[in-house]
Design a protein around this motif. Structure first.
Motif, short mmCIF file in Angstrom:
data_model
loop_
_atom_site.label_atom_id
_atom_site.label_comp_id
_atom_site.label_asym_id
_atom_site.label_seq_id
_atom_site.Cartn_x
_atom_site.Cartn_y
_atom_site.Cartn_z
N LEU A 142 0.84 -1.20 0.00
CA LEU A 142 0.00 0.00 0.00
C LEU A 142 0.87 1.25 0.00
O LEU A 142 1.72 1.43 0.88
CB LEU A 142 -0.91 0.03 1.24
CG LEU A 142 -2.11 -0.89 1.25
CD1 LEU A 142 -2.88 -0.73 2.56
CD2 LEU A 142 -3.03 -0.62 0.08
N SER A 143 0.64 2.09 -0.97
CA SER A 143 1.36 3.37 -1.02
C SER A 143 0.61 4.39 -0.17
O SER A 143 -0.54 4.17 0.21
CB SER A 143 1.44 3.87 -2.47
OG SER A 143 0.15 4.25 -2.92
N GLU A 161 -2.59 5.31 -1.85
CA GLU A 161 -3.64 4.29 -1.70
C GLU A 161 -4.26 4.36 -0.30
O GLU A 161 -5.48 4.18 -0.14
CB GLU A 161 -3.09 2.90 -1.98
CG GLU A 161 -2.78 2.68 -3.45
CD GLU A 161 -1.98 1.41 -3.70
OE1 GLU A 161 -2.26 0.76 -4.72
OE2 GLU A 161 -1.09 1.08 -2.88
N GLU A 174 -6.55 7.29 -0.37
CA GLU A 174 -7.73 6.93 -1.15
C GLU A 174 -8.69 6.07 -0.32
O GLU A 174 -9.90 6.28 -0.33
CB GLU A 174 -7.30 6.17 -2.41
CG GLU A 174 -8.43 5.80 -3.33
CD GLU A 174 -7.95 5.04 -4.56
OE1 GLU A 174 -8.74 4.94 -5.50
OE2 GLU A 174 -6.79 4.55 -4.58
N LEU A 175 -8.15 5.15 0.44
CA LEU A 175 -8.97 4.30 1.30
C LEU A 175 -9.63 5.12 2.41
O LEU A 175 -10.82 4.95 2.70
CB LEU A 175 -8.10 3.18 1.90
CG LEU A 175 -8.80 2.13 2.74
CD1 LEU A 175 -9.92 1.45 1.97
CD2 LEU A 175 -7.78 1.08 3.20
#
Length: 131
Positions: A110-111, A114, A117-118
């Motif tokens: 997971l960057s 990301e 975004e989550l």
């Protein structure tokens, strides 16, 4: 498109690849179109065996169009994704989204983007639930 919960089955990778082609073609494709779109080389005989199995499992319906068969999805991609996601979550993460996210994060998959975004998605869900 009628979808019955009791007929849901996980597809082996080879059959899932064919379904992805059919879904990508708008939910309907002929055998030659499927064969052309596949990343792997497959004999026509092997392709027809896979397609027949997908018919028997209720994922595809087949109808004759001239000299070729047209295969139409009987299960939507979204429905399959939902059920497969639930199954994965239950089997590996004891129904915990937190454990799934932790496994991805701990694995370095997971960057920061990301994760943001989550977080944004979860905030949207909270807002919708509160309405």
């Amino acid at each position: 498109m009628e979808e019955k919960k009791n007929r849901f089955r996980r597809l082996p990778e080879s059959e899932l690849e064919l379904m992805l082609v059919v879904w990508g073609a708008g939910g309907s494709a002929t055998a030659p179109e499927i064969l052309e779109a596949l990343d792997q080389s497959l004999t026509a005989s092997a392709l027809h065996s896979y397609l027949k199995r997908l018919e028997e499992k209720g994922f595809l319906a087949c109808r004759k169009e001239g000299k070729v068969n047209r295969y139409t999805a009987q299960v939507s991609k979204e429905s399959y994704q939902r059920r497969e996601s639930r199954s994965l979550l239950e089997r590996f993460y004891h129904r915990s989204l937190k454990h799934l996210a932790a496994a991805l994060y701990d694995g370095g998959d997971l960057s920061q983007g990301e994760i943001r975004e989550l977080q944004e998605y979860l905030s949207e869900l909270e807002k919708k639930k509160g309405e």
